[in-house]
Scaffold this motif. Sequence first.
Motif, mmCIF file in Angstrom:
data_model
loop_
_atom_site.group_PDB
_atom_site.id
_atom_site.type_symbol
_atom_site.label_atom_id
_atom_site.label_comp_id
_atom_site.label_asym_id
_atom_site.label_seq_id
_atom_site.Cartn_x
_atom_site.Cartn_y
_atom_site.Cartn_z
ATOM 1 N N CYS A 27 -62.539 -0.695 26.578
ATOM 2 C CA CYS A 27 -62.780 -1.034 27.990
ATOM 3 C C CYS A 27 -61.692 -0.432 28.881
ATOM 4 O O CYS A 27 -61.982 0.110 29.958
ATOM 5 C CB CYS A 27 -62.821 -2.552 28.182
ATOM 6 N N SER A 39 -63.683 -7.619 29.085
ATOM 7 C CA SER A 39 -63.902 -8.197 27.765
ATOM 8 C C SER A 39 -64.127 -9.706 27.835
ATOM 9 O O SER A 39 -65.021 -10.252 27.183
ATOM 10 C CB SER A 39 -62.702 -7.888 26.858
ATOM 11 N N TRP A 42 -67.474 -10.404 29.569
ATOM 12 C CA TRP A 42 -68.515 -9.944 28.653
ATOM 13 C C TRP A 42 -68.809 -11.010 27.600
ATOM 14 O O TRP A 42 -69.958 -11.390 27.377
ATOM 15 C CB TRP A 42 -68.047 -8.642 28.002
ATOM 16 N N LEU A 70 -72.788 -7.185 29.226
ATOM 17 C CA LEU A 70 -71.914 -6.074 29.591
ATOM 18 C C LEU A 70 -72.228 -5.588 30.997
ATOM 19 O O LEU A 70 -71.317 -5.310 31.789
ATOM 20 C CB LEU A 70 -72.075 -4.932 28.588
ATOM 21 N N GLU A 86 -71.796 2.805 28.533
ATOM 22 C CA GLU A 86 -72.499 1.652 27.961
ATOM 23 C C GLU A 86 -72.714 1.851 26.462
ATOM 24 O O GLU A 86 -72.461 0.950 25.660
ATOM 25 C CB GLU A 86 -73.855 1.457 28.651
#
Length: 223
Positions: A27, A39, A42, A70, A86
Amino acid sequence: MSKLNIKAFVFDAYGTLFDVHSVIEKCNEFFPDKGEEISQVWRKKQLEYSFLRQLMGTYTTFFTITKDALHYAAKQAGVDLTEGKEKELLEAYLELDHYEEVGSVLQELKPYKKAIFSNGSLDMLSPLVEQSSFGHLLDEVLTVDEVKQFKPTPMSYQLVLEKLGVRREEVLFMSSNPWDIAGATNFGFYTAWINRQDKVMDELGVKPHFEYRNLTGILEHMS
C-alpha cells in the motif's frame, strides 16, 4: 477446568495464522504515507461487509468483499486506485506473511487433526496456504463458501463437525478475532483467543476458554 479431550485443532486464517497488515508495504509503495490507513480501513470494511451481507442475505465470496473493501479504503484515503494497482494489492492478500510461531506449533500438533476454518474463499485461501511453509501440516482448509454462511453464524461452525468428524467438545478453535471467538464459544467449541494486539474482548455474553499472546500457548492442550 478438567483435562480436555481435544481431537481437532482448528484455526482461523486472517490475523491468526497470517498477518493481514503485511499488505501495508505494498500500500505504501503505491500510496506513500497512506499505507497504514488504507490497510486498517480495508480490513475493517472487509469484516463489516461480511457481517452486513450476512444480515442482508446477499452472500458473495470473500474475494469480492475484499475487493469492495479495498475500493472503499481507497476512496476514503482519497487516492486513485487504478486497475493495475488494484490487481497487485489483491494479489498481496494471497501472499500475506505468517506469524513466526505457526510452523513450529503445527509441527508439534502433528498427531492431531488440524484445519483452517475461514470466511475466506478457496480462491484466496489456497494460494495463501500453498505459498506458506506449513501447508503440508494441515489436514483441511475449510471455507464458509461451502455453506454460504459467514462466521459467526452457528450454521457456519457446523461445517467443521461435518468435515472433521468430531464433536463440538473435541474441537479447540483458535482466532485472533474477538467476534469469531464469541461465535465459536457460543456454538460449543472450546476456544483460545490469540490476542496478539492486547485487545479487549467484546461484550457478547461469552468469553474464550483460554487466552494467549500467540499460538504456542495452545500446546498445553495436547494430551
